[in-house]
Design a protein around this motif. Sequence first.
Motif, PDB file in Angstrom:
ATOM      1  N   LYS A   1      38.164 -40.103 -64.506  1.00 15.34           N
ATOM      2  CA  LYS A   1      39.251 -39.371 -63.546  1.00 15.34           C
ATOM      3  C   LYS A   1      39.203 -40.411 -62.284  1.00 15.34           C
ATOM      4  CE  LYS A   1      39.191 -34.845 -65.466  1.00 15.34           C
ATOM      5  NZ  LYS A   1      38.695 -33.474 -65.066  1.00 15.34           N
TER       6      LYS A   1
ATOM      7  N   GLY B   1      41.068 -43.479 -62.744  1.00 17.76           N
ATOM      8  CA  GLY B   1      42.652 -43.300 -62.852  1.00 17.76           C
ATOM      9  C   GLY B   1      43.050 -43.112 -61.324  1.00 17.76           C
ATOM     10  N   MET B   2      42.467 -42.336 -60.669  1.00 19.42           N
ATOM     11  CA  MET B   2      42.866 -42.052 -59.299  1.00 19.42           C
ATOM     12  C   MET B   2      42.939 -43.289 -58.766  1.00 19.42           C
ATOM     13  SD  MET B   2      40.676 -38.511 -58.642  1.00 19.42           S
ATOM     14  CE  MET B   2      41.335 -38.496 -56.719  1.00 19.42           C
TER      15      MET B   2
END
Length: 80
Positions: A17, A20-21
């Motif tokens: 995550k 991706g951020m």
Amino acid sequence: MMSPRLSLDDHRALGAKLKGMRSELMALSATVRRTYPKNSREVRSLNTAIRRLDRTRSMLDDTVFRDFACEDAGAIYYGD
């Protein structure tokens, strides 16, 4: 009382995550940099967000190396 630590699987999910951020923030930063001056508040704010996210990833990466002895530890918060 010590709170429970993240499991290795939790770190893997969080790492994905956060990667991706960071990609999203980098894309947004590129868009904003094409529109606003390099030293504008908008650009500086995004750069600060990226640096803080990177600092968080680095701290979590250190935690994985400290808490778990595994071959893929280096790829959890960095790498593909």
